[in-house]
Design a protein around this motif. Structure first.
Motif, PDB file in Angstrom:
ATOM      1  N   PHE A 194       0.887  -1.203  -0.001  1.00  0.00           N
ATOM      2  CA  PHE A 194       0.039  -0.038  -0.096  1.00  0.00           C
ATOM      3  C   PHE A 194       0.734   1.238  -0.122  1.00  0.00           C
ATOM      4  CE2 PHE A 194       0.552  -1.772   4.198  1.00  0.00           C
ATOM      5  CZ  PHE A 194       1.231  -0.754   4.797  1.00  0.00           C
ATOM      6  N   GLY A 195       0.469   2.381  -0.137  1.00  0.00           N
ATOM      7  CA  GLY A 195       0.913   3.456   0.041  1.00  0.00           C
ATOM      8  C   GLY A 195       0.552   5.036  -0.235  1.00  0.00           C
ATOM      9  N   ASN A 224      -3.464  -3.519  -2.156  1.00  0.00           N
ATOM     10  CA  ASN A 224      -3.574  -2.496  -3.276  1.00  0.00           C
ATOM     11  C   ASN A 224      -4.040  -1.227  -2.861  1.00  0.00           C
ATOM     12  OD1 ASN A 224      -3.009  -4.760  -5.046  1.00  0.00           O
ATOM     13  ND2 ASN A 224      -5.153  -5.442  -4.905  1.00  0.00           N
ATOM     14  N   MET A 225      -3.819  -0.733  -1.811  1.00  0.00           N
ATOM     15  CA  MET A 225      -4.228   0.350  -1.269  1.00  0.00           C
ATOM     16  C   MET A 225      -3.421   1.566  -1.884  1.00  0.00           C
ATOM     17  SD  MET A 225      -4.342   0.079   3.003  1.00  0.00           S
ATOM     18  CE  MET A 225      -5.331   1.441   3.247  1.00  0.00           C
ATOM     19  N   ALA A 265      -9.021   7.649  -3.176  1.00  0.00           N
ATOM     20  CA  ALA A 265      -8.307   6.558  -2.665  1.00  0.00           C
ATOM     21  C   ALA A 265      -9.240   5.347  -2.841  1.00  0.00           C
ATOM     22  CB  ALA A 265      -8.278   6.647  -1.101  1.00  0.00           C
ATOM     23  N   ASN A 266      -8.440   4.073  -2.981  1.00  0.00           N
ATOM     24  CA  ASN A 266      -9.126   2.815  -3.149  1.00  0.00           C
ATOM     25  C   ASN A 266      -8.261   1.814  -2.576  1.00  0.00           C
ATOM     26  OD1 ASN A 266      -7.292   1.997  -5.491  1.00  0.00           O
ATOM     27  ND2 ASN A 266      -8.420   3.762  -6.543  1.00  0.00           N
ATOM     28  N   ALA A 267      -8.483   0.555  -2.389  1.00  0.00           N
ATOM     29  CA  ALA A 267      -8.099  -0.466  -1.857  1.00  0.00           C
ATOM     30  C   ALA A 267      -9.037  -1.624  -2.000  1.00  0.00           C
ATOM     31  CB  ALA A 267      -7.599  -0.147  -0.541  1.00  0.00           C
ATOM     32  N   PRO A 325     -13.772  -4.524  -2.640  1.00  0.00           N
ATOM     33  CA  PRO A 325     -13.093  -3.393  -3.245  1.00  0.00           C
ATOM     34  C   PRO A 325     -13.955  -2.051  -2.307  1.00  0.00           C
ATOM     35  CG  PRO A 325     -14.816  -4.012  -4.603  1.00  0.00           C
ATOM     36  CD  PRO A 325     -14.837  -5.135  -3.727  1.00  0.00           C
ATOM     37  N   ALA A 326     -12.775  -1.372  -1.960  1.00  0.00           N
ATOM     38  CA  ALA A 326     -13.285  -0.105  -1.166  1.00  0.00           C
ATOM     39  C   ALA A 326     -12.760   1.098  -2.010  1.00  0.00           C
ATOM     40  CB  ALA A 326     -12.560   0.103   0.196  1.00  0.00           C
TER      41      ALA A 326
END
Length: 381
Positions: free
Chosen positions: A187-188, A248-249, A295-297, A318-319
Motif C-alpha cells: 500500500f502507500g 492494493n491501497m 483513494a481505493n483498496a 473493493p473499497a
C-alpha cells in the motif's frame, strides 16, 4: 471454495415450490371473496352462484389431484407441498362458509381435519429426519438437524423435545473464531503509509469488529468471536481464524480541477432628468478550483480452518473513497456576483483534506457492514 448441494438445499427448493402453489390460488381466492360479497348483498342470484362454482370447483379438483400426486413423494418434504394445497382450499371453504346459501348450493369441502392430521404427520416426519442427521454428528449434519427440528415445530409447536434438540444442535455446532488485527500489504501514499504508528487504532478496530459480531454473547449463529488474548483466557484453541488484509491501497496526491463561469447583472447607477432609473450592466468571471482526493483498496478476508490449517474461504471487498473541497477567485465587477459566488470566494485555499488516518477510516467505514455480513455468512451456517 467448493460448494456442495446439501439436503437443506433441496428442502429450500420444496419450500419455494410450496409458496408457488399457494400463489396459484391467490387470484382465485380474491375472485371468490368478491363473488361471495356480491351474493351476500343480493341474497341469491343464479348468475353469481354459477360464477362462484366456476371458480371454486376447478380449484378444488386441481388441489385434490395435486394432493393425491404428492402422497407418493418422499417424506418429509412432501408435506411442504401437500399442506399448502389443503390450506388454500380451506381458505376458500372459510370464504364460502360466510354465506349459508352458497354453502348449501356449492357444498365446499372442509379440509380442517385433513390439515390437522397432515401437520401431525409432517411434524413427526421432520422430527425423525432431524434425528437422523443429529445422530451423524458434524457441523453440517447439525445444521441439517437444526433446520429440520425447526420445520417440525413450525407444524406442531413444542413437538416432543424438538425445541430442546434444536438448541442442542446449535450448541454442538458452535465454533470459536479468532479475529486477527487488520494487516496491510502493498500500500502507500507514495508507498509509505507508516501504518505501524497506528497499532492501537488497529486494536480498537479489531475489538469493534468482534463486538459488532456478537463476541462471546452471539446468539444468532453458532460462532463465538475472540481476539487472541480473550481466547487464551478461555483456554481454548480457535476452530477458525480470520485474517483481514488491506491490499492494493492507493491514494493519489490531491489534484486540482478548474472551471469558470460568467455573471452579469443590471444595476441602477443613477436617475435621469425625469427621475427614471439609469441601469448599467456589470460583469464578472468566477474561477472555481475543485481540489479532490481519491483513494481505493481491496479488503481481503481469509478464513482458515485452524485444526487442519486449510483455507476455508477467501473474499475481497473493493473499497473506494473520494472527497473534495472548492474555492474560487474572480475578476471583473464585484457587484455582478451572487451570494453563492461569495461563499466560494470567501473559502480559504488552505482548507485541509483528510489525512492518511482519516482516509483509512473512511475506506473501512464504506465496507464495514459488508465485511461483517461476509464474516457471518462464512462462520455461520
Amino acid at each position: 471454495m467448493k460448494k456442495f448441494f446439501t439436503p437443506l438445499f433441496f428442502i429450500t427448493c420444496i419450500i419455494l415450490l410450496a409458496a408457488c402453489s399457494r400463489g396459484i390460488y391467490r387470484s382465485e381466492t380474491k375472485d371468490l371473496e368478491t363473488l361471495i360479497k356480491r351474493l351476500t348483498k343480493k341474497g341469491s342470484d343464479d348468475k353469481v352462484l354459477a360464477d362462484i362454482r366456476s371458480v371454486y370447483e376447478p380449484a378444488l379438483q386441481r388441489a385434490q389431484q395435486n394432493i393425491s400426486n404428492y402422497r407418493y413423494d418422499a417424506p418429509p418434504q412432501k408435506w411442504d407441498r401437500m399442506i399448502p394445497e389443503m390450506q388454500a382450499m380451506q381458505q376458500m371453504f372459510d370464504i364460502i362458509n360466510t354465506n349459508q346459501y352458497a354453502v348449501r348450493m356449492i357444498k365446499p369441502v372442509n379440509f380442517y381435519r385433513n390439515i390437522a392430521e397432515a401437520k401431525d404427520s409432517a411434524a413427526a416426519d421432520w422430527y425423525n429426519y432431524a434425528n437422523d442427521y443429529f445422530e451423524r454428528a458434524g457441523r453440517n449434519n447439525y445444521k441439517e438437524a437444526f433446520e429440520a427440528y425447526n420445520k417440525s415445530i413450525s407444524y406442531v409447536p413444542n413437538y416432543k423435545d424438538a425445541r430442546q434438540k434444536m438448541q442442542e444442535a446449535f450448541d454442538r455446532s458452535l465454533i470459536y473464531v479468532l479475529v486477527n488485527q487488520v494487516q496491510y500489504d502493498g500500500f502507500g501514499f507514495n508507498n509509505n503509509w507508516n501504518w505501524n504508528n497506528y497499532n492501537s487504532r488497529d486494536q480498537q478496530l479489531q475489538n469493534q469488529i468482534i463486538r459488532d459480531l456478537g463476541g462471546r454473547n452471539n446468539r444468532n449463529i453458532p460462532a463465538y468471536y475472540f481476539n487472541e488474548w480473550d481466547l487464551r483466557r478461555e483456554n481454548r484453541a480457535p476452530d477458525m481464524v480470520i485474517d483481514m488484509v488491506w491490499r492494493n491501497m492507493r491514494s493519489d496526491q490531491p489534484r486540482d480541477r478548474t472551471r469558470n463561469y460568467n455573471r452579469s447583472k443590471k444595476i441602477e447607477t443613477g436617475r435621469d432628468t425625469a427621475n427614471k432609473p439609469i441601469y448599467q450592466t456589470v460583469t464578472a468571471t468566477v474561477y472555481v478550483t475543485e481540489r479532490y482526493l481519491e483513494a481505493n483498496a481491496d479488503m481481503n478476508i481469509i478464513f482458515t480452518d485452524a485444526k487442519n490449517r486449510t483455507q476455508v474461504d477467501w473474499q475481497a471487498i473493493p473499497a473506494s473513497y473520494r472527497t473534495s473541497i472548492e474555492f474560487a477567485t474572480y475578476s471583473g465587477d464585484r457587484r455582478a456576483l451572487e451570494d453563492n459566488d461569495w461563499n466560494l470566494i470567501n473559502r480559504g485555499q488552505n482548507q485541509p483534506l483528510p489525512n492518511r488516518e482519516e482516509v483509512f477510516e473512511q475506506l473501512m467505514r464504506n465496507i464495514y457492514n459488508d465485511l461483517l455480513n461476509r464474516i457471518r455468512r462464512v462462520t455461520g451456517w
